[in-house]
Motif scaffolding. Structure first.
Motif, PDB file in Angstrom:
ATOM      1  N   UNK A   1       0.673  -1.000  -0.008  1.00  0.00           N
ATOM      2  CA  UNK A   1       0.017  -0.557  -0.403  1.00  0.00           C
ATOM      3  C   UNK A   1       0.947   1.262  -0.024  1.00  0.00           C
ATOM      4  N   UNK A   2       0.874   2.247  -0.631  1.00  0.00           N
ATOM      5  CA  UNK A   2       0.797   3.737  -0.986  1.00  0.00           C
ATOM      6  C   UNK A   2       0.258   4.827  -0.167  1.00  0.00           C
ATOM      7  N   UNK A   3       0.633   5.698   0.787  1.00  0.00           N
ATOM      8  CA  UNK A   3       0.121   6.469   1.469  1.00  0.00           C
ATOM      9  C   UNK A   3       0.554   7.944   1.912  1.00  0.00           C
ATOM     10  N   UNK A   4      -0.185   9.064   2.128  1.00  0.00           N
ATOM     11  CA  UNK A   4       0.894  10.634   2.533  1.00  0.00           C
ATOM     12  C   UNK A   4       0.554  10.646   3.482  1.00  0.00           C
ATOM     13  N   UNK A   5       1.656  10.943   4.790  1.00  0.00           N
ATOM     14  CA  UNK A   5       1.786  11.176   6.163  1.00  0.00           C
ATOM     15  C   UNK A   5       1.910  12.623   5.487  1.00  0.00           C
ATOM     16  N   UNK A   6       1.511  13.140   6.513  1.00  0.00           N
ATOM     17  CA  UNK A   6      -0.256  13.887   5.609  1.00  0.00           C
ATOM     18  C   UNK A   6      -0.012  14.913   4.745  1.00  0.00           C
TER      19      UNK A   6
ATOM     20  N   UNK B   1      -7.186   8.939   5.853  1.00  0.00           N
ATOM     21  CA  UNK B   1      -6.481   8.594   6.752  1.00  0.00           C
ATOM     22  C   UNK B   1      -6.202  10.075   7.643  1.00  0.00           C
ATOM     23  N   UNK B   2      -6.207  10.296   9.204  1.00  0.00           N
ATOM     24  CA  UNK B   2      -6.596  12.294   9.165  1.00  0.00           C
ATOM     25  C   UNK B   2      -5.424  12.386  10.371  1.00  0.00           C
ATOM     26  N   UNK B   3      -4.458  12.941  10.213  1.00  0.00           N
ATOM     27  CA  UNK B   3      -3.256  13.233  11.122  1.00  0.00           C
ATOM     28  C   UNK B   3      -3.986  14.257  11.889  1.00  0.00           C
ATOM     29  N   UNK B   4      -3.772  13.602  13.428  1.00  0.00           N
ATOM     30  CA  UNK B   4      -4.273  14.386  14.526  1.00  0.00           C
ATOM     31  C   UNK B   4      -3.316  14.103  15.429  1.00  0.00           C
ATOM     32  N   UNK B   5      -3.233  15.399  16.955  1.00  0.00           N
ATOM     33  CA  UNK B   5      -2.891  14.882  18.757  1.00  0.00           C
ATOM     34  C   UNK B   5      -4.167  16.253  18.828  1.00  0.00           C
ATOM     35  N   UNK B   6      -4.314  16.782  18.257  1.00  0.00           N
ATOM     36  CA  UNK B   6      -5.315  17.826  19.264  1.00  0.00           C
ATOM     37  C   UNK B   6      -6.855  17.562  20.073  1.00  0.00           C
ATOM     38  N   UNK B   7      -6.652  16.676  21.463  1.00  0.00           N
ATOM     39  CA  UNK B   7      -7.747  15.948  21.773  1.00  0.00           C
ATOM     40  C   UNK B   7      -8.510  16.650  22.073  1.00  0.00           C
ATOM     41  N   UNK B   8      -9.463  17.958  22.495  1.00  0.00           N
ATOM     42  CA  UNK B   8     -10.757  18.820  22.262  1.00  0.00           C
ATOM     43  C   UNK B   8     -10.925  18.764  21.075  1.00  0.00           C
TER      44      UNK B   8
ATOM     45  N   UNK C   1      -3.603   8.974  12.458  1.00  0.00           N
ATOM     46  CA  UNK C   1      -2.164   8.054  12.621  1.00  0.00           C
ATOM     47  C   UNK C   1      -1.975  10.243  13.382  1.00  0.00           C
ATOM     48  N   UNK C   2      -0.433   9.634  14.196  1.00  0.00           N
ATOM     49  CA  UNK C   2      -0.101  10.451  15.288  1.00  0.00           C
ATOM     50  C   UNK C   2       1.722  10.359  16.007  1.00  0.00           C
ATOM     51  N   UNK C   3       2.200  10.521  15.962  1.00  0.00           N
ATOM     52  CA  UNK C   3       3.185  10.903  16.737  1.00  0.00           C
ATOM     53  C   UNK C   3       3.347  10.074  17.315  1.00  0.00           C
ATOM     54  N   UNK C   4       3.454   9.175  18.402  1.00  0.00           N
ATOM     55  CA  UNK C   4       3.998   8.872  19.922  1.00  0.00           C
ATOM     56  C   UNK C   4       4.487   7.669  20.845  1.00  0.00           C
ATOM     57  N   UNK C   5       4.997   7.452  21.654  1.00  0.00           N
ATOM     58  CA  UNK C   5       5.540   6.038  22.528  1.00  0.00           C
ATOM     59  C   UNK C   5       3.434   5.534  22.568  1.00  0.00           C
TER      60      UNK C   5
ATOM     61  N   UNK D   1      -9.205   3.364  11.802  1.00  0.00           N
ATOM     62  CA  UNK D   1      -7.781   2.383  12.553  1.00  0.00           C
ATOM     63  C   UNK D   1      -6.941   2.842  12.400  1.00  0.00           C
ATOM     64  N   UNK D   2      -6.328   2.762  14.215  1.00  0.00           N
ATOM     65  CA  UNK D   2      -5.497   3.100  14.530  1.00  0.00           C
ATOM     66  C   UNK D   2      -3.553   2.658  13.752  1.00  0.00           C
ATOM     67  N   UNK D   3      -2.884   4.363  13.596  1.00  0.00           N
ATOM     68  CA  UNK D   3      -1.961   4.044  12.985  1.00  0.00           C
ATOM     69  C   UNK D   3      -1.189   5.368  13.847  1.00  0.00           C
ATOM     70  N   UNK D   4      -0.254   4.881  13.844  1.00  0.00           N
ATOM     71  CA  UNK D   4       1.334   6.111  14.481  1.00  0.00           C
ATOM     72  C   UNK D   4       2.521   5.358  14.170  1.00  0.00           C
ATOM     73  N   UNK D   5       3.377   6.458  14.487  1.00  0.00           N
ATOM     74  CA  UNK D   5       5.502   6.229  14.672  1.00  0.00           C
ATOM     75  C   UNK D   5       5.748   6.861  15.656  1.00  0.00           C
ATOM     76  N   UNK D   6       7.061   6.851  15.753  1.00  0.00           N
ATOM     77  CA  UNK D   6       8.312   6.881  16.541  1.00  0.00           C
ATOM     78  C   UNK D   6       9.479   6.548  15.737  1.00  0.00           C
ATOM     79  N   UNK D   7      10.529   7.857  15.970  1.00  0.00           N
ATOM     80  CA  UNK D   7      11.785   7.238  15.355  1.00  0.00           C
ATOM     81  C   UNK D   7      12.220   6.009  16.050  1.00  0.00           C
TER      82      UNK D   7
END
Length: 292
Positions: free
Chosen positions: A69-74, A172-179, A193-197, A223-229
């Motif tokens: 699969x190919x995707x944009x981030x984001x 897919x929506x990249x988002x971290x703001x909880x409110x 998607x968001x960054x995080x441990x 679906x829940x996706x995430x990444x970290x270095x």
């Protein structure tokens, strides 16, 4: 849990293609490309460090790399009119024969907006504009005709043909703001998607669940996706602004297991700390072995 690679766009296209092909040949699930035109100010790279344009790269990868699969981030919403983006996404899905994931976000990187003269509104208006863009995208990609008369975008009986192969093409929506942003995810996204441990992702995922219940949506439909270095075998850097996992195979295995236990559907691995050439391939193989 799916596993995907995220090759940095600040390297030659030949290297990005090499990483994507290795991922496809060895059993990875996806490859994602970031949407930026230059390094972020104050980061690790000089402001004139070359950066490949995302839309061109995903089209090229889709045409040359099979299966994966190919995707944009984001895709940053402020950079392209959403009607243009909808046509781009539908075309890439045609090129890949139904393997494209359309990742979008509100936009944020200040130096890109300043240098190119692109408006970057205050956060509230930025999100308002993004919500209208999502209405445009969903309409054009999923309906025969779309009418949106908003504050930022006006479409009247608009078409987008050909439609994507996928019905629907996942957004897919990249988002971290909880409110507010996670509520936007609950209302409009197929994937988040968001960054995080692992512990942060589990927390934000629970917040997203509550927003889903508030808007009357089954949380399991996102679906829940995430990444970290990621460091496979070596000391963890301590001076990076982004979250980092790994350091040893054992530690990395534990953290991957924690993501899985927290309900993560897909883990993205940026390739920035994996080395280059054959070292990068070996690191990718070790990461994959911990997931499969």
């Amino acid at each position: 849990m799916r596993i995907s690679i995220w090759p940095g766009a600040g390297q030659p296209y030949a290297d990005v293609l090499e990483v994507a092909r290795h991922a496809a040949e060895t059993g990875w699930d996806g490859v994602y490309v970031a949407d930026h035109f230059m390094p972020n100010a104050g980061g690790a790279y000089a402001p004139d460090h070359p950066v490949l344009e995302c839309g061109s790269v995903v089209a090229a990868l889709g045409a040359t790399v099979p299966r994966i699969r190919i995707g944009t981030m984001v895709y940053g919403n402020t950079y392209r009119h959403p009607a243009v983006l909808a046509n781009m996404a539908a075309t890439v899905d045609q090129i890949t024969q139904g393997r494209f994931t359309l990742g979008v976000g509100a936009g944020w990187q200040i130096n890109e907006h300043e240098q190119y003269g692109i408006e970057l509104p205050p956060v509230g208006k930025l999100i308002d504009r993004f919500v209208e863009a999502l209405q445009v995208l969903r309409g054009l990609l999923r309906e025969s005709r779309t009418t949106v008369h908003g504050e930022y975008y006006t479409l009247t009986d608009a078409v987008c043909e050909p439609k994507p192969v996928q019905d629907p093409l996942p957004i897919l929506i990249g988002a971290k703001g909880e409110k507010r942003m996670l509520r936007v995810v609950a209302e409009y996204a197929d994937m988040w998607n968001t960054w995080g441990r692992p512990e942060l992702i589990a927390h934000k995922s629970a917040v997203l669940d509550r927003h889903c219940l508030d808007v009357g949506r089954d949380p399991r439909t996102i679906a829940r996706t995430a990444q970290a270095l990621t460091v496979v075998d070596g000391p963890l850097p301590t001076d990076l602004p982004m979250p980092v996992i790994g350091g040893s195979l054992g530690k990395l295995a534990d953290e991957i297991a924690a993501y899985r236990a927290g309900g993560l559907d897909e883990l993205l691995i940026p390739d920035g700390l994996l080395g280059t050439g054959t070292d990068r391939f070996k690191a990718m193989d070790k990461v994959l072995s911990l997931v499969r």
